[in-house]
Design a protein around this motif. Structure first.
Motif, mmCIF file in Angstrom:
data_model
loop_
_atom_site.group_PDB
_atom_site.id
_atom_site.type_symbol
_atom_site.label_atom_id
_atom_site.label_comp_id
_atom_site.label_asym_id
_atom_site.label_seq_id
_atom_site.Cartn_x
_atom_site.Cartn_y
_atom_site.Cartn_z
ATOM 1 N N VAL A 1 0.852 -1.189 0.000
ATOM 2 C CA VAL A 1 0.000 0.000 0.000
ATOM 3 C C VAL A 1 0.885 1.236 0.000
ATOM 4 N N THR A 2 0.361 2.318 -0.559
ATOM 5 C CA THR A 2 1.076 3.581 -0.472
ATOM 6 C C THR A 2 0.963 4.109 0.958
ATOM 7 N N GLU A 3 1.825 5.046 1.308
ATOM 8 C CA GLU A 3 1.918 5.506 2.693
ATOM 9 C C GLU A 3 0.656 6.195 3.209
ATOM 10 N N ASP A 4 -0.268 6.520 2.325
ATOM 11 C CA ASP A 4 -1.506 7.179 2.732
ATOM 12 C C ASP A 4 -2.659 6.201 2.969
ATOM 13 N N VAL A 5 -2.389 4.905 2.913
ATOM 14 C CA VAL A 5 -3.384 3.882 3.225
ATOM 15 C C VAL A 5 -3.030 3.322 4.602
ATOM 16 N N MET B 1 2.789 -4.873 3.249
ATOM 17 C CA MET B 1 3.922 -3.973 3.478
ATOM 18 C C MET B 1 3.672 -2.646 2.778
ATOM 19 N N GLN B 2 4.523 -1.689 3.050
ATOM 20 C CA GLN B 2 4.371 -0.367 2.448
ATOM 21 C C GLN B 2 5.155 -0.270 1.149
ATOM 22 N N GLU B 3 4.515 0.336 0.167
ATOM 23 C CA GLU B 3 5.117 0.554 -1.152
ATOM 24 C C GLU B 3 6.111 1.716 -1.058
ATOM 25 N N CYS C 1 -3.122 3.810 -3.110
ATOM 26 C CA CYS C 1 -3.041 2.656 -4.005
ATOM 27 C C CYS C 1 -2.767 1.370 -3.219
ATOM 28 N N ILE C 2 -3.483 0.331 -3.593
ATOM 29 C CA ILE C 2 -3.323 -1.001 -3.016
ATOM 30 C C ILE C 2 -2.915 -1.931 -4.150
ATOM 31 N N ARG C 3 -1.782 -2.628 -3.971
ATOM 32 C CA ARG C 3 -1.301 -3.543 -5.012
ATOM 33 C C ARG C 3 -1.295 -4.970 -4.464
ATOM 34 N N LEU C 4 -1.639 -5.921 -5.314
ATOM 35 C CA LEU C 4 -1.593 -7.334 -4.948
ATOM 36 C C LEU C 4 -0.687 -8.090 -5.899
ATOM 37 N N MET C 5 0.039 -9.053 -5.361
ATOM 38 C CA MET C 5 0.734 -10.047 -6.167
ATOM 39 C C MET C 5 0.265 -11.400 -5.650
ATOM 40 N N VAL C 6 -0.526 -12.069 -6.477
ATOM 41 C CA VAL C 6 -1.103 -13.355 -6.117
ATOM 42 C C VAL C 6 -0.265 -14.439 -6.769
ATOM 43 N N GLN C 7 0.388 -15.246 -5.951
ATOM 44 C CA GLN C 7 1.232 -16.318 -6.462
ATOM 45 C C GLN C 7 0.394 -17.590 -6.546
ATOM 46 N N VAL C 8 0.393 -18.188 -7.739
ATOM 47 C CA VAL C 8 -0.466 -19.335 -7.999
ATOM 48 C C VAL C 8 0.323 -20.518 -8.544
#
Length: 122
Positions: free
Chosen positions: A48-52, A75-77, A87-94
């Motif tokens: 997430v960005t520091e404002d989340v 963790m923080q971006e 902004c919220i980012r996901l990395m989904v490992q499959v």
């Protein structure tokens, strides 16, 4: 093993909006990639960005029915000038035998500008 990227943004830093946006992103990643079972996942990394700051987005993943036991790490971006805010980012490992070109990455709301080349066409 493959990784699926995704990102979204929120308009207000509230727990309700963080959970709603994260859930929407996670559910869309699952749907777009035909993932129907938590056993197909290895883990989910969230930044997430520091404002989340109002809540942990990982909760939205852990509260997805059937996905409660998937390991999730938040963790923080890094702060980059001009990058989307809230902004919220996901990395989904499959676990997947699909080719890289077959993976469907998902970018929603203002996050589409992060990767317009991978964003879904409307």
């Amino acid at each position: 093993m493959r990784a699926i990227r995704g990102a979204t943004t929120i308009t207000e830093n509230t727990a309700e909006e963080i959970y709603k946006a994260t859930s929407e992103l996670f559910q869309t990643i699952l749907l777009e990639n035909g993932i129907q079972d938590a056993e197909e996942l290895i883990s989910v990394i969230i930044t997430v960005t520091e404002d989340v700051t109002a809540a942990f987005p990982a909760r939205a993943v852990r509260e997805t029915k059937g996905y409660e036991l998937v390991p999730v790490m938040g963790m923080q971006e890094i702060k980059v000038p001009g990058a989307p805010l809230k902004c919220i980012r996901l990395m989904v490992q499959v676990i997947s035998d699909k080719k890289l070109t077959e993976m469907k990455h998902v970018y929603l709301h203002d996050a589409v500008r992060l990767r317009p080349d991978l964003s879904r066409k409307k």
